[in-house]
Design a protein around this motif. Structure first.
Motif, PDB file in Angstrom:
ATOM      1  N   ALA A 272      -4.079  -3.777  -3.432  1.00  0.00           N
ATOM      2  CA  ALA A 272      -3.538  -2.454  -3.090  1.00  0.00           C
ATOM      3  C   ALA A 272      -3.486  -1.605  -4.363  1.00  0.00           C
ATOM      4  CB  ALA A 272      -2.144  -2.618  -2.487  1.00  0.00           C
ATOM      5  N   PRO A 273      -4.522  -0.794  -4.593  1.00  0.00           N
ATOM      6  CA  PRO A 273      -4.585  -0.092  -5.883  1.00  0.00           C
ATOM      7  C   PRO A 273      -3.824   1.237  -5.931  1.00  0.00           C
ATOM      8  CG  PRO A 273      -6.759  -0.212  -4.805  1.00  0.00           C
ATOM      9  CD  PRO A 273      -5.729  -0.537  -3.796  1.00  0.00           C
ATOM     10  N   SER A 274      -3.109   1.620  -4.865  1.00  0.00           N
ATOM     11  CA  SER A 274      -2.597   2.995  -4.825  1.00  0.00           C
ATOM     12  C   SER A 274      -1.423   3.254  -5.768  1.00  0.00           C
ATOM     13  CB  SER A 274      -2.177   3.345  -3.392  1.00  0.00           C
ATOM     14  OG  SER A 274      -1.188   2.429  -2.947  1.00  0.00           O
ATOM     15  N   TYR A 275      -0.604   2.263  -6.014  1.00  0.00           N
ATOM     16  CA  TYR A 275       0.658   2.556  -6.722  1.00  0.00           C
ATOM     17  C   TYR A 275       0.546   2.553  -8.254  1.00  0.00           C
ATOM     18  CZ  TYR A 275       5.652   3.096  -7.295  1.00  0.00           C
ATOM     19  OH  TYR A 275       6.880   3.589  -7.643  1.00  0.00           O
TER      20      TYR A 275
ATOM     21  N   LYS B 174      -6.626  16.206  -1.775  1.00  0.00           N
ATOM     22  CA  LYS B 174      -5.808  16.072  -2.997  1.00  0.00           C
ATOM     23  C   LYS B 174      -5.364  14.610  -3.184  1.00  0.00           C
ATOM     24  CE  LYS B 174      -3.827  20.645  -2.306  1.00  0.00           C
ATOM     25  NZ  LYS B 174      -2.583  21.298  -1.902  1.00  0.00           N
ATOM     26  N   HIS B 175      -5.043  13.966  -2.094  1.00  0.00           N
ATOM     27  CA  HIS B 175      -4.716  12.527  -2.183  1.00  0.00           C
ATOM     28  C   HIS B 175      -5.932  11.755  -2.674  1.00  0.00           C
ATOM     29  CE1 HIS B 175      -0.699  12.147  -0.432  1.00  0.00           C
ATOM     30  NE2 HIS B 175      -1.027  13.073   0.440  1.00  0.00           N
ATOM     31  N   ALA B 176      -7.091  12.100  -2.123  1.00  0.00           N
ATOM     32  CA  ALA B 176      -8.322  11.382  -2.496  1.00  0.00           C
ATOM     33  C   ALA B 176      -8.557  11.496  -4.004  1.00  0.00           C
ATOM     34  CB  ALA B 176      -9.511  11.950  -1.721  1.00  0.00           C
ATOM     35  N   ALA B 177      -8.305  12.679  -4.549  1.00  0.00           N
ATOM     36  CA  ALA B 177      -8.532  12.877  -5.990  1.00  0.00           C
ATOM     37  C   ALA B 177      -7.632  11.971  -6.831  1.00  0.00           C
ATOM     38  CB  ALA B 177      -8.308  14.342  -6.336  1.00  0.00           C
ATOM     39  N   LYS B 178      -6.460  11.672  -6.306  1.00  0.00           N
ATOM     40  CA  LYS B 178      -5.536  10.761  -7.022  1.00  0.00           C
ATOM     41  C   LYS B 178      -5.951   9.297  -6.840  1.00  0.00           C
ATOM     42  CE  LYS B 178      -2.276  14.013  -7.767  1.00  0.00           C
ATOM     43  NZ  LYS B 178      -2.168  14.560  -9.124  1.00  0.00           N
ATOM     44  N   LEU B 179      -6.394   8.970  -5.620  1.00  0.00           N
ATOM     45  CA  LEU B 179      -6.680   7.561  -5.303  1.00  0.00           C
ATOM     46  C   LEU B 179      -8.039   7.086  -5.814  1.00  0.00           C
ATOM     47  CD1 LEU B 179      -5.332   7.312  -1.638  1.00  0.00           C
ATOM     48  CD2 LEU B 179      -4.436   6.097  -3.625  1.00  0.00           C
ATOM     49  N   ARG B 180      -9.005   8.006  -5.778  1.00  0.00           N
ATOM     50  CA  ARG B 180     -10.394   7.634  -6.115  1.00  0.00           C
ATOM     51  C   ARG B 180     -10.507   6.924  -7.472  1.00  0.00           C
ATOM     52  NH1 ARG B 180     -12.437  12.331  -4.308  1.00  0.00           N
ATOM     53  NH2 ARG B 180     -12.282  13.253  -6.367  1.00  0.00           N
ATOM     54  N   PRO B 181      -9.943   7.520  -8.564  1.00  0.00           N
ATOM     55  CA  PRO B 181     -10.084   6.839  -9.864  1.00  0.00           C
ATOM     56  C   PRO B 181      -9.438   5.463  -9.877  1.00  0.00           C
ATOM     57  CG  PRO B 181      -8.901   8.947 -10.090  1.00  0.00           C
ATOM     58  CD  PRO B 181      -9.208   8.777  -8.646  1.00  0.00           C
ATOM     59  N   LYS B 182      -8.438   5.273  -9.035  1.00  0.00           N
ATOM     60  CA  LYS B 182      -7.768   3.960  -8.994  1.00  0.00           C
ATOM     61  C   LYS B 182      -8.680   2.916  -8.350  1.00  0.00           C
ATOM     62  CE  LYS B 182      -3.185   5.967  -8.954  1.00  0.00           C
ATOM     63  NZ  LYS B 182      -1.801   5.809  -8.543  1.00  0.00           N
ATOM     64  N   PHE B 183      -9.248   3.276  -7.213  1.00  0.00           N
ATOM     65  CA  PHE B 183     -10.187   2.343  -6.564  1.00  0.00           C
ATOM     66  C   PHE B 183     -11.374   2.076  -7.486  1.00  0.00           C
ATOM     67  CE2 PHE B 183      -9.260   1.412  -2.038  1.00  0.00           C
ATOM     68  CZ  PHE B 183      -8.072   2.104  -1.914  1.00  0.00           C
TER      69      PHE B 183
ATOM     70  N   GLY C 193       0.814  -1.214   0.000  1.00  0.00           N
ATOM     71  CA  GLY C 193       0.000   0.000   0.000  1.00  0.00           C
ATOM     72  C   GLY C 193       0.841   1.255   0.000  1.00  0.00           C
ATOM     73  N   LYS C 194       1.583   1.422  -1.091  1.00  0.00           N
ATOM     74  CA  LYS C 194       2.450   2.610  -1.165  1.00  0.00           C
ATOM     75  C   LYS C 194       1.727   3.717  -1.929  1.00  0.00           C
ATOM     76  CE  LYS C 194       6.120   0.941  -3.305  1.00  0.00           C
ATOM     77  NZ  LYS C 194       7.497   0.735  -3.766  1.00  0.00           N
ATOM     78  N   PRO C 195       1.884   4.980  -1.504  1.00  0.00           N
ATOM     79  CA  PRO C 195       1.332   6.059  -2.320  1.00  0.00           C
ATOM     80  C   PRO C 195       2.028   6.092  -3.680  1.00  0.00           C
ATOM     81  CG  PRO C 195       2.096   6.869  -0.183  1.00  0.00           C
ATOM     82  CD  PRO C 195       2.566   5.458  -0.307  1.00  0.00           C
ATOM     83  N   GLY C 196       1.309   6.512  -4.697  1.00  0.00           N
ATOM     84  CA  GLY C 196       1.916   6.654  -6.014  1.00  0.00           C
ATOM     85  C   GLY C 196       2.839   7.870  -6.045  1.00  0.00           C
ATOM     86  N   PRO C 197       3.760   7.913  -7.021  1.00  0.00           N
ATOM     87  CA  PRO C 197       4.665   9.063  -7.122  1.00  0.00           C
ATOM     88  C   PRO C 197       3.908  10.388  -7.244  1.00  0.00           C
ATOM     89  CG  PRO C 197       5.236   7.358  -8.731  1.00  0.00           C
ATOM     90  CD  PRO C 197       3.994   6.908  -8.068  1.00  0.00           C
ATOM     91  N   ASP C 198       2.746  10.361  -7.911  1.00  0.00           N
ATOM     92  CA  ASP C 198       1.958  11.604  -8.038  1.00  0.00           C
ATOM     93  C   ASP C 198       1.450  12.074  -6.677  1.00  0.00           C
ATOM     94  OD1 ASP C 198       0.322   9.341  -7.912  1.00  0.00           O
ATOM     95  OD2 ASP C 198      -1.252  10.221  -9.153  1.00  0.00           O
TER      96      ASP C 198
ATOM     97  N   GLY D 276     -12.498   4.702   2.017  1.00  0.00           N
ATOM     98  CA  GLY D 276     -11.209   5.310   2.330  1.00  0.00           C
ATOM     99  C   GLY D 276     -10.142   4.255   2.526  1.00  0.00           C
ATOM    100  N   GLY D 277      -8.966   4.712   2.950  1.00  0.00           N
ATOM    101  CA  GLY D 277      -7.867   3.793   3.196  1.00  0.00           C
ATOM    102  C   GLY D 277      -7.100   3.472   1.930  1.00  0.00           C
ATOM    103  N   TYR D 278      -6.414   2.330   1.977  1.00  0.00           N
ATOM    104  CA  TYR D 278      -5.506   1.986   0.870  1.00  0.00           C
ATOM    105  C   TYR D 278      -5.788   0.637   0.228  1.00  0.00           C
ATOM    106  CZ  TYR D 278      -2.307   5.846   0.533  1.00  0.00           C
ATOM    107  OH  TYR D 278      -1.764   7.075   0.238  1.00  0.00           O
ATOM    108  N   PHE D 279      -6.821  -0.059   0.704  1.00  0.00           N
ATOM    109  CA  PHE D 279      -6.968  -1.442   0.244  1.00  0.00           C
ATOM    110  C   PHE D 279      -8.406  -1.844  -0.069  1.00  0.00           C
ATOM    111  CE2 PHE D 279      -3.419  -1.109   3.193  1.00  0.00           C
ATOM    112  CZ  PHE D 279      -2.389  -1.508   2.367  1.00  0.00           C
ATOM    113  N   ILE D 280      -8.480  -2.877  -0.906  1.00  0.00           N
ATOM    114  CA  ILE D 280      -9.741  -3.582  -1.136  1.00  0.00           C
ATOM    115  C   ILE D 280      -9.458  -5.021  -0.718  1.00  0.00           C
ATOM    116  CG2 ILE D 280     -11.306  -4.474  -2.911  1.00  0.00           C
ATOM    117  CD1 ILE D 280     -10.504  -1.923  -4.583  1.00  0.00           C
TER     118      ILE D 280
END
Ligand code: PMP
Length: 429
Positions: free
Chosen positions: A397-400, A316-325, A37-42, A349-353
């Protein structure tokens, strides 16, 4: 129609088509990593301006005039304590700011109990047996700590609204060797679900046989929503308040960090608890260090100003993560719904499904994905000792990866899940 209603011939036909698809993916030479569950570079880019907060001319004094460049201030500068207290919804007097990682604070809390005991109780190293409750599926690194100390871990099933409280109440009231429980109360790792008010209240009102029983309340995803709309944001009751109300003021240690706010490994972490616990921890901690990185604490507060500033940043993090989830969930809904071979969570929320395949299939699915070029968290990892009794859970873990990569990743996962399920069903047809 559910796969288990298919005839043997229809299943075999379906399997043939799926293997063609699978082999095509394999030959395409894809390489994807959905394991951690790592944040993406963006997402990391979002906090780069924090590095410009200081230069060689900056005044590095804290609000109380303390020079953050120097030794001292064990429990954190006042403004960092206030900011983290507001995130954890408690008072600064309940908070100690630690170093760069909350996991380290959790490890140290167990280590101190192990070598020196909690509030005059026997150090755990001197006991024949120490046991721990582990809601499952859970965070593998939590289980890694308790395993490291030789603590016997007991699986507690997680329901939609938190761990099975009947089981917990029964166990802790009877067995004084049970010394603690791991909890990720909000946007759990890996289910992404949150505890209901009833669960928090029952947790706070536990009557453990062990006086030194502690709830390890890892609020790692306290402010990590995926949506801006309040009705799509989970809220949980405040455990410190609830424990106090229930006469169990000392029973909880809460943890949080800015690892997934700014930079994992270079954020600030905090532990919150009753004043009595905080005093004991500080006394022991003072042997361990003269003080943590106050320049980083100051840098964080100067950048965000306060907890409100942190929450705005989280959008701002949510805006990056939302489309991934959403990319993953849309694929799963479209391609797997209605076959009766898998279920998955839809977190706010969070980092996982959390993804559950047919019993006895998780290892096979993870291995097949790996052979096709996609690394997932090892099957079993979200369970103590790495053993999933049903061999059915897979952490996604869809974040990266990028949203486009996630579409490919989901395709692989779906094909492998279907193949494993059909082969399992064919065993009994
Ligand atoms: N707790 C949970 C539940 C987590 O998911 C993570 C990160 N994956 C951590 C703690 C680690 O936090 P930190 O970086 O503060 O050690």
């Amino acid at each position: 129609m559910f796969y288990n209603e298919y005839s043997k011939e229809k299943l075999q036909e379906e399997l043939e088509g799926l293997y063609k698809e699978y082999n095509k993916i394999k030959e395409s030479g894809i390489s994807l990593d959905m394991s951690r569950g790592k944040p993406g570079p963006d997402q990391l880019d979002l906090s780069m301006d924090m590095l410009d907060v200081f230069n060689s001319e900056s005044d590095l004094k804290a609000s109380n005039g303390f020079d953050c460049r120097n030794y001292g201030v064990l429990d954190g500068i006042p403004e960092a304590k206030k900011m983290m207290a507001d995130i954890m919804e408690c008072n600064p007097e309940n908070v100690i700011i630690g170093g760069n990682a909350s996991l380290n604070l959790m490890y140290d809390a167990i280590s101190r109990a192990y070598t020196h005991g909690i509030m005059g109780e026997t150090p755990w190293c001197k006991l024949d047996k120490v046991k721990w409750l582990c809601p499952v599926p859970g965070y593998d690194r939590h289980f890694g700590i308790t395993e490291h100390f030789g603590i016997e871990m007991i699986n507690i099933p997680l329901k939609e609204d938190g761990p099975d409280m009947d089981m917990i109440e029964e166990l802790v009231s009877k067995d004084a060797s049970i010394k603690g429980i791991w909890c990720v109360p909000k946007y759990e790792n890996p289910t992404g679900l949150s505890y209901s008010d009833e669960v928090v209240k029952r947790m706070a009102a536990l009557k453990p046989a062990a006086k030194d029983f502690r709830i390890f309340w890892d609020n790692a995803y306290a402010i990590h929503h995926l949506y801006d709309e309040e009705e799509k944001q989970d809220t949980i009751l405040n455990i410190i308040d609830e424990c106090k109300k229930a006469g169990n003021e000392d029973m909880v240690y809460e943890f949080a960090s800015t690892s997934k706010v700014t930079f994992p490994g270079s954020g600030i972490a905090a532990i919150a608890s009753s004043v009595a616990n905080v005093d004991e921890i500080k006394k022991r901690m003072s042997v361990q260090t003269i003080g943590f990185d106050k320049m980083n604490q100051l840098r964080h507060v100067k950048y965000f100003k306060n907890a409100e500033g942190v929450k705005k940043h989280m959008a701002k993090h949510a805006a990056k993560l939302r489309p991934k989830f959403e990319a993953v969930l849309k694929m799963l809904d479209a391609e797997l719904d209605g076959y009766g071979i898998a279920t998955w969570t839809k977190p706010n929320g969070g980092y996982f499904i959390s993804f559950d395949v047919m019993e006895g299939c998780a290892k096979k699915v993870v291995n097949m994905c790996k052979e096709a070029g996609m690394v997932l968290t090892g099957a079993g990892a979200p369970f103590p000792y790495g053993i999933d009794p049903k061999d059915s859970n897979i952490r996604i873990a869809p974040s990266y990866p990028s949203p486009e990569e996630l579409i490919d990743a989901s395709k692989i996962l779906i094909v492998c899940t279907k193949i494993a399920a059909i082969e399992k069903l064919l065993e009994t047809k």
